[in-house]
Design a protein around this motif. Sequence first.
Motif, PDB file in Angstrom:
ATOM      1  N   ALA A   1      49.883  53.364  44.557  1.00 10.97           N
ATOM      2  CA  ALA A   1      49.113  53.001  45.751  1.00 10.97           C
ATOM      3  C   ALA A   1      49.665  53.730  46.975  1.00 10.97           C
ATOM      4  O   ALA A   1      48.920  54.090  47.893  1.00 10.97           O
ATOM      5  CB  ALA A   1      49.147  51.493  45.965  1.00 10.97           C
ATOM      6  N   TRP A   2      50.969  53.936  47.002  1.00  9.35           N
ATOM      7  CA  TRP A   2      51.629  54.705  48.048  1.00  9.35           C
ATOM      8  C   TRP A   2      52.235  55.944  47.401  1.00  9.35           C
ATOM      9  O   TRP A   2      53.023  55.848  46.466  1.00  9.35           O
ATOM     10  CB  TRP A   2      52.702  53.871  48.739  1.00  9.35           C
ATOM     11  CG  TRP A   2      52.142  52.704  49.517  1.00  9.35           C
ATOM     12  CD1 TRP A   2      50.836  52.405  49.747  1.00  9.35           C
ATOM     13  CD2 TRP A   2      52.894  51.688  50.172  1.00  9.35           C
ATOM     14  NE1 TRP A   2      50.719  51.258  50.491  1.00  9.35           N
ATOM     15  CE2 TRP A   2      51.975  50.794  50.778  1.00  9.35           C
ATOM     16  CE3 TRP A   2      54.258  51.426  50.309  1.00  9.35           C
ATOM     17  CZ2 TRP A   2      52.377  49.674  51.498  1.00  9.35           C
ATOM     18  CZ3 TRP A   2      54.658  50.318  51.031  1.00  9.35           C
ATOM     19  CH2 TRP A   2      53.728  49.447  51.632  1.00  9.35           C
ATOM     20  N   GLN A   3      51.868  57.111  47.902  1.00  9.97           N
ATOM     21  CA  GLN A   3      52.230  58.384  47.306  1.00  9.97           C
ATOM     22  C   GLN A   3      53.451  59.001  47.994  1.00  9.97           C
ATOM     23  O   GLN A   3      53.786  58.647  49.125  1.00  9.97           O
ATOM     24  CB  GLN A   3      51.041  59.353  47.404  1.00  9.97           C
ATOM     25  CG  GLN A   3      49.831  58.923  46.587  1.00  9.97           C
ATOM     26  CD  GLN A   3      50.109  59.019  45.098  1.00  9.97           C
ATOM     27  OE1 GLN A   3      50.644  60.007  44.601  1.00  9.97           O
ATOM     28  NE2 GLN A   3      49.735  57.966  44.378  1.00  9.97           N
ATOM     29  N   PRO A   4      54.133  59.938  47.302  1.00  8.24           N
ATOM     30  CA  PRO A   4      55.266  60.623  47.932  1.00  8.24           C
ATOM     31  C   PRO A   4      54.900  61.215  49.284  1.00  8.24           C
ATOM     32  O   PRO A   4      53.821  61.789  49.451  1.00  8.24           O
ATOM     33  CB  PRO A   4      55.608  61.726  46.917  1.00  8.24           C
ATOM     34  CG  PRO A   4      55.203  61.146  45.599  1.00  8.24           C
ATOM     35  CD  PRO A   4      53.957  60.351  45.894  1.00  8.24           C
ATOM     36  N   HIS A   5      55.790  60.992  50.251  1.00  5.52           N
ATOM     37  CA  HIS A   5      55.684  61.474  51.630  1.00  5.52           C
ATOM     38  C   HIS A   5      54.684  60.694  52.475  1.00  5.52           C
ATOM     39  O   HIS A   5      54.484  61.030  53.654  1.00  5.52           O
ATOM     40  CB  HIS A   5      55.383  62.974  51.675  1.00  5.52           C
ATOM     41  CG  HIS A   5      56.396  63.802  50.950  1.00  5.52           C
ATOM     42  ND1 HIS A   5      57.698  63.900  51.367  1.00  5.52           N
ATOM     43  CD2 HIS A   5      56.307  64.527  49.806  1.00  5.52           C
ATOM     44  CE1 HIS A   5      58.370  64.677  50.523  1.00  5.52           C
ATOM     45  NE2 HIS A   5      57.555  65.061  49.563  1.00  5.52           N
ATOM     46  N   ASP A   6      54.052  59.643  51.924  1.00  6.79           N
ATOM     47  CA  ASP A   6      53.288  58.729  52.771  1.00  6.79           C
ATOM     48  C   ASP A   6      54.247  57.970  53.676  1.00  6.79           C
ATOM     49  O   ASP A   6      55.363  57.629  53.269  1.00  6.79           O
ATOM     50  CB  ASP A   6      52.505  57.720  51.918  1.00  6.79           C
ATOM     51  CG  ASP A   6      51.230  58.303  51.336  1.00  6.79           C
ATOM     52  OD1 ASP A   6      50.772  59.360  51.807  1.00  6.79           O
ATOM     53  OD2 ASP A   6      50.695  57.697  50.384  1.00  6.79           O
ATOM     54  N   ARG A   7      53.801  57.682  54.904  1.00  3.42           N
ATOM     55  CA  ARG A   7      54.622  56.896  55.825  1.00  3.42           C
ATOM     56  C   ARG A   7      54.373  55.420  55.612  1.00  3.42           C
ATOM     57  O   ARG A   7      53.226  54.971  55.561  1.00  3.42           O
ATOM     58  CB  ARG A   7      54.325  57.278  57.278  1.00  3.42           C
ATOM     59  CG  ARG A   7      55.161  56.500  58.302  1.00  3.42           C
ATOM     60  CD  ARG A   7      55.126  57.178  59.671  1.00  3.42           C
ATOM     61  NE  ARG A   7      53.781  57.234  60.209  1.00  3.42           N
ATOM     62  CZ  ARG A   7      53.206  56.255  60.911  1.00  3.42           C
ATOM     63  NH1 ARG A   7      53.878  55.122  61.149  1.00  3.42           N
ATOM     64  NH2 ARG A   7      51.986  56.404  61.366  1.00  3.42           N
TER      65      ARG A   7
END
Length: 258
Positions: free
Chosen positions: A36-42
Amino acid sequence: MNSLAFADAPLHHGPAAVRLYSRIREDIRARIVSGAWQPHDRLPSESELMARYSVSRITVRQALSDLQKERVIFKVAGKGSFVSAAKPFQELGRLQGFAEAMGALGHDTYNRVLSVATVPAAAGVAQRLQLAAGERVTEIRRVRHVGSQPVSLDLTWLPLGLGQRVAAEDLAVRDIFGILEADCGAPLGHADLVVDALLADAEQAALLGVASGAPLLHIERLTHGADGRPLDYEHLYCRADNFQYRLRLQRGPSLHKP
């Protein structure tokens, strides 16, 4: 980089004995693991997390601190917390070399070769390679790297004839498995593995760039040729913070009749 928002689903609370920040930490981790939250998402800001979970700033910071120590997230001064890139991993369900597995995932690898020596086989090594105790074998010690990061310390023993041929190749960039098959005419068949965990001793810690006493994944692997002969005996000591081994298990037929 995307700023993340929460879905409407509430935080699922665990047993009352579990500390609140631990539940927050695991909820954030679950969102990352699920994709749901991907690499480099804040990540949401501390204030947004405080409102979401109805907790104090110190509780939010404790949860984020734990995830940062585990390298699940990283912080950028003045900008907030971000999802870290996924750890490199190797599938234990496939018999393949380290560089072969990492290359398929787009990772650059190299090996720091610590030593290549001819030594008398210790009792355990001789037994697994089906040699006489004290018979000479080739011992190879390497630290495997993904990018600039050391991820494992590999100790390998091979019967002397094969070992001398393997030792003549470029062990800094090539897998021993690949050398055995391509250069030695020794196709691989299967491997037996034993997996456990231990704490890094001073030498392992120094070579892997971790603190003494840090947790390591330990894999003992005996690889056999297609004809069933043991070819390669290894002890792998893997960092737990920057590398993963994965395995898919299939459920077989039930042993119990209905």
